[in-house]
Scaffold this active site. Structure first.
Site, PDB file in Angstrom:
ATOM      1  N   ARG A  56      -6.887  19.421  -3.094  1.00 55.65           N
ATOM      2  CA  ARG A  56      -7.746  18.430  -4.168  1.00 55.65           C
ATOM      3  C   ARG A  56      -6.931  17.149  -4.177  1.00 55.65           C
ATOM      4  O   ARG A  56      -7.592  16.376  -4.688  1.00 55.65           O
ATOM      5  CB  ARG A  56      -7.471  19.214  -5.480  1.00 55.65           C
ATOM      6  CG  ARG A  56      -8.356  18.595  -6.498  1.00 55.65           C
ATOM      7  CD  ARG A  56      -8.251  19.152  -8.007  1.00 55.65           C
ATOM      8  NE  ARG A  56      -7.303  18.492  -8.598  1.00 55.65           N
ATOM      9  CZ  ARG A  56      -6.318  19.262  -9.131  1.00 55.65           C
ATOM     10  NH1 ARG A  56      -6.364  20.715  -9.278  1.00 55.65           N
ATOM     11  NH2 ARG A  56      -5.244  18.772  -9.708  1.00 55.65           N
ATOM     12  N   TYR A 109     -25.205  -1.310  -9.053  1.00 57.65           N
ATOM     13  CA  TYR A 109     -25.845  -0.158  -8.930  1.00 57.65           C
ATOM     14  C   TYR A 109     -26.164   0.451 -10.245  1.00 57.65           C
ATOM     15  O   TYR A 109     -25.165   0.496 -11.136  1.00 57.65           O
ATOM     16  CB  TYR A 109     -24.923   0.651  -8.203  1.00 57.65           C
ATOM     17  CG  TYR A 109     -25.510   2.266  -7.732  1.00 57.65           C
ATOM     18  CD1 TYR A 109     -26.617   2.356  -6.879  1.00 57.65           C
ATOM     19  CD2 TYR A 109     -24.674   3.323  -8.067  1.00 57.65           C
ATOM     20  CE1 TYR A 109     -27.108   3.606  -6.788  1.00 57.65           C
ATOM     21  CE2 TYR A 109     -25.227   4.494  -7.978  1.00 57.65           C
ATOM     22  CZ  TYR A 109     -26.435   4.707  -7.359  1.00 57.65           C
ATOM     23  OH  TYR A 109     -26.683   6.134  -6.690  1.00 57.65           O
ATOM     24  N   ASP A 184     -18.174  -3.944  -4.925  1.00 53.21           N
ATOM     25  CA  ASP A 184     -18.848  -2.912  -4.136  1.00 53.21           C
ATOM     26  C   ASP A 184     -19.489  -3.335  -2.978  1.00 53.21           C
ATOM     27  O   ASP A 184     -20.554  -4.149  -3.072  1.00 53.21           O
ATOM     28  CB  ASP A 184     -20.138  -2.393  -5.328  1.00 53.21           C
ATOM     29  CG  ASP A 184     -20.774  -1.036  -4.725  1.00 53.21           C
ATOM     30  OD1 ASP A 184     -21.011  -1.098  -3.386  1.00 53.21           O
ATOM     31  OD2 ASP A 184     -21.393  -0.208  -5.537  1.00 53.21           O
ATOM     32  N   LYS A 209     -24.233   6.023   2.228  1.00 49.83           N
ATOM     33  CA  LYS A 209     -25.180   4.919   3.017  1.00 49.83           C
ATOM     34  C   LYS A 209     -24.904   4.860   4.579  1.00 49.83           C
ATOM     35  O   LYS A 209     -24.903   5.712   5.273  1.00 49.83           O
ATOM     36  CB  LYS A 209     -25.035   3.639   2.189  1.00 49.83           C
ATOM     37  CG  LYS A 209     -25.195   4.146   0.481  1.00 49.83           C
ATOM     38  CD  LYS A 209     -26.603   4.752   0.130  1.00 49.83           C
ATOM     39  CE  LYS A 209     -26.496   5.360  -1.234  1.00 49.83           C
ATOM     40  NZ  LYS A 209     -26.089   4.499  -2.331  1.00 49.83           N
TER      41      LYS A 209
HETATM   42  C1  PLP Z   1     -25.680   4.666  -3.585  1.00 48.57           C
HETATM   43  C2  PLP Z   1     -24.793   3.905  -4.308  1.00 48.57           C
HETATM   44  C3  PLP Z   1     -23.691   4.043  -4.971  1.00 48.57           C
HETATM   45  C4  PLP Z   1     -23.085   5.549  -5.403  1.00 48.57           C
HETATM   46  O1  PLP Z   1     -23.101   6.123  -4.221  1.00 48.57           O
HETATM   47  P1  PLP Z   1     -23.151   7.788  -4.291  1.00 48.57           P
HETATM   48  O2  PLP Z   1     -22.593   8.120  -2.990  1.00 48.57           O
HETATM   49  O3  PLP Z   1     -24.837   8.018  -4.428  1.00 48.57           O
HETATM   50  O4  PLP Z   1     -22.573   8.275  -5.568  1.00 48.57           O
HETATM   51  C5  PLP Z   1     -22.807   3.047  -5.333  1.00 48.57           C
HETATM   52  N1  PLP Z   1     -22.925   1.685  -5.122  1.00 48.57           N
HETATM   53  C6  PLP Z   1     -24.058   1.341  -4.388  1.00 48.57           C
HETATM   54  C7  PLP Z   1     -24.595  -0.172  -3.699  1.00 48.57           C
HETATM   55  C8  PLP Z   1     -24.953   2.438  -3.685  1.00 48.57           C
HETATM   56  O5  PLP Z   1     -26.103   2.292  -3.236  1.00 48.57           O
END
Ligand code: PLP
Length: 391
Positions: A56, A109, A184, A209
Site C-alpha cells: 500500500r 477536468y 494537469d 490516457k
Molecule cells: C481523465 C482525466 C483525469 C482523471 O483521470 P482518471 O484516471 O480517469 O481518474 C484527470 N485529468 C484529465 C485532464 C483527464 O482527462
C-alpha cells in the site's frame, strides 16, 4: 522529441534482479516484504517512503514506473496512484487545510472541480478563472488570488476547448505571491510539454490516457520535489489508499515504451483531421492548438514540442438530435468517455436540458470532442465525412 526522453520511455529494467536478463520489470505481486531482523524491520517501517515494506506504500514495479515518470517531467520524485483522480484527490487533500483557497485556472477536468466543491464542506474554498479573463500573459489570474490562496491549479491545454496557458507566466505570478502551482499535464504527456521547466512546482497526470495508451489500465501520478512527494506519500497516499498495483504499473510501463511513436502518429493524424474539419461547412470552429496558434507564437514555440490528438469542434446548429445523429453515424470513431488510447473516440458534453449550463461555461451546444487514435488519418477522415454527409 528529445533523445533522452525516448531512452527513458524505452529503458529496460535495471533493478537488482536484472542478473536473469529480464528486460521487462518483474511484476512484484506481493502485499508485503519480509525483513531479515526485527531491527531492520523497525528501521525500514519508520521510513516507508524509502523502503519496500507494504505494497500500500511502495512496490518495486510501481517504483520503477515512478522513477521513469519523474525523469520525464524533470521532477525529483513521483508517486503513482490507482487513478488520475486518486492522484488529484491525494494532492488536494494533503496540501490544503481548512480556511485555504485554491484557484483553478482554465477549464479543468470536471471531477477535479466536483472534488473542490466537495472539499468546500471541509472549509476549503475555491474559485475558477477561465477564457478571456485569464489573459494571454495570465495577468488576469492576479485579481483572483486571495490572502488565503494556498495553491494555483491549472490545466493546459484545458478540458473541452483546449485553451493554452502561458505556464511560465503563471509560475512567475504565483512565486511573487509565494503560492505553490500544480498543472494537469495529461493532454500533452511529458513528451510534448514540461511544466516544471516553466517553473511549475507540481505536475499531475491521468496515466489512463496517452501514457497507458491502450485503454486497458487506469492510473495517475503526481510529480514534484522530494519533500512534497514525501508529504503526499504519508498523507494522501498511505491514508487515502488509492494505490496502483504492480500489475497495473507494468502495463503502464508497457505503454510508456511506445509513447514516443504513438504520440508522433496521434499528432500527424490529428493535424490531418483538423485540416479536413476546417473544410466542412457544418463546422463552426475547431479547438486545438495546431489550429488556434501559429507555430512561432512564443507560448507555443517555447512551451510545446508537439500537440496530442485530442481536439474538439463546434457543429453548427448543435441540437441534441443533430449531435446524436452525427455521433451515431460514426463507426470507426466509437462513442465513449476517456481518450488517449489507440482507438478513435467521439463524445459530446450535451445532455437534454443542459444547453444553458454549457453556454455559461463558454461551450457551444454543438461541441464534439474527438480523440484521434492510431487507425490512420485517411480512415478517420472517411468516417467523419460519412457522418457529416448523413446530417
Ligand atoms: C481523465 C482525466 C483525469 C482523471 O483521470 P482518471 O484516471 O480517469 O481518474 C484527470 N485529468 C484529465 C485532464 C483527464 O482527462
Amino acid at each position: 522529441m528529445n533523445r533522452s526522453d525516448r531512452e527513458i520511455c524505452m529503458g529496460a529494467w535495471d533493478g537488482p534482479e536484472s542478473g536473469h536478463g529480464s528486460i521487462s520489470p518483474p511484476v512484484f505481486q506481493t502485499s508485503l516484504f519480509a525483513k531479515p531482523s526485527f531491527r531492520s524491520f523497525v528501521e525500514q517501517q519508520a521510513q516507508e517512503d524509502e523502503y519496500f515494506v507494504y505494497s500500500r506504500g511502495t512496490n518495486p514495479t510501481v517504483a520503477f514506473l515512478e522513477e521513469r515518470l519523474a525523469l520525464l517531467e524533470g521532477g525529483a520524485a513521483a508517486k503513482c496512484f490507482a487513478s488520475g483522480m486518486g492522484a488529484i484527490s491525494a494532492l488536494l487533500t494533503s496540501r490544503l487545510r481548512q480556511g485555504d483557497h485554491v484557484l483553478f485556472v482554465n477549464h479543468v477536468y470536471g471531477p477535479t472541480l466536483e472534488l473542490a466543491e466537495h472539499l468546500g464542506g471541509f472549509g476549503i474554498e475555491h474559485s475558477v478563472v477561465t477564457g478571456e479573463a485569464i489573459g494571454a500573459d495570465a495577468s488576469g489570474i492576479e485579481e483572483h488570488i486571495r490572502a488565503n490562496t494556498a495553491l494555483i491549479y491549472a490545466e493546459s491545454p484545458g478540458t473541452m476547448r483546449m485553451q493554452v496557458l502561458d505556464l511560465a507566466a503563471i509560475a512567475r505570478i504565483a512565486r511573487r505571491h509565494g503560492i505553490a502551482t500544480a498543472v494537469d499535464n495529461t493532454w500533452s504527456t511529458p513528451l510534448f510539454q514540461k511544466p516544471m521547466a516553466a517553473g511549475i512546482d507540481i505536475v499531475v497526470h491521468s496515466l489512463t490516457k496517452y501514457i497507458g495508451g491502450h485503454s486497458d489500465v487506469v492510473g495517475g501520478v503526481v510529480v514534484a520535489s522530494k519533500p512534497v512527494v514525501r508529504d503526499l506519500f504519508y498523507k494522501g497516499h498511505q491514508l487515502l489508499g488509492a494505490v496502483m498495483s504492480a500489475l497495473e504499473a507494468s502495463m503502464v510501463l508497457r505503454g510508456l515504451r511506445t509513447l514516443p511513436v504513438r504520440m508522433a502518429e496521434h499528432q500527424r493524424s490529428a493535424e490531418q483531421v483538423i485540416d479536413f474539419l476546417t473544410t466542412r461547412p457544418e463546422v463552426e470552429a475547431v479547438h486545438h492548438p495546431y489550429h488556434d496558434h501559429r507555430p512561432d507564437e512564443p507560448v507555443v514555440r517555447d512551451q510545446f514540442s508537439g500537440f496530442s490528438g485530442l481536439l474538439s469542434f463546434d457543429l453548427k446548429d448543435g441540437t441534441f438530435d443533430r449531435v446524436a445523429r452525427f455521433l451515431d453515424s460514426l463507426s470507426l470513431f466509437r462513442i465513449g468517455v476517456s481518450w488517449g488510447g489507440y482507438e478513435s473516440l467521439a463524445t459530446s458534453p450535451l445532455r437534454p436540458g443542459n444547453e444553458d449550463d454549457l453556454r455559461a461555461k463558454g461551450f457551444s451546444t454543438g461541441l464534439i470532442r474527438l480523440s484521434v487514435g492510431l487507425e490512420g488519418a485517411e480512415n478517420q477522415i472517411d468516417d467523419l465525412e460519412r457522418a457529416f454527409d448523413k446530417l
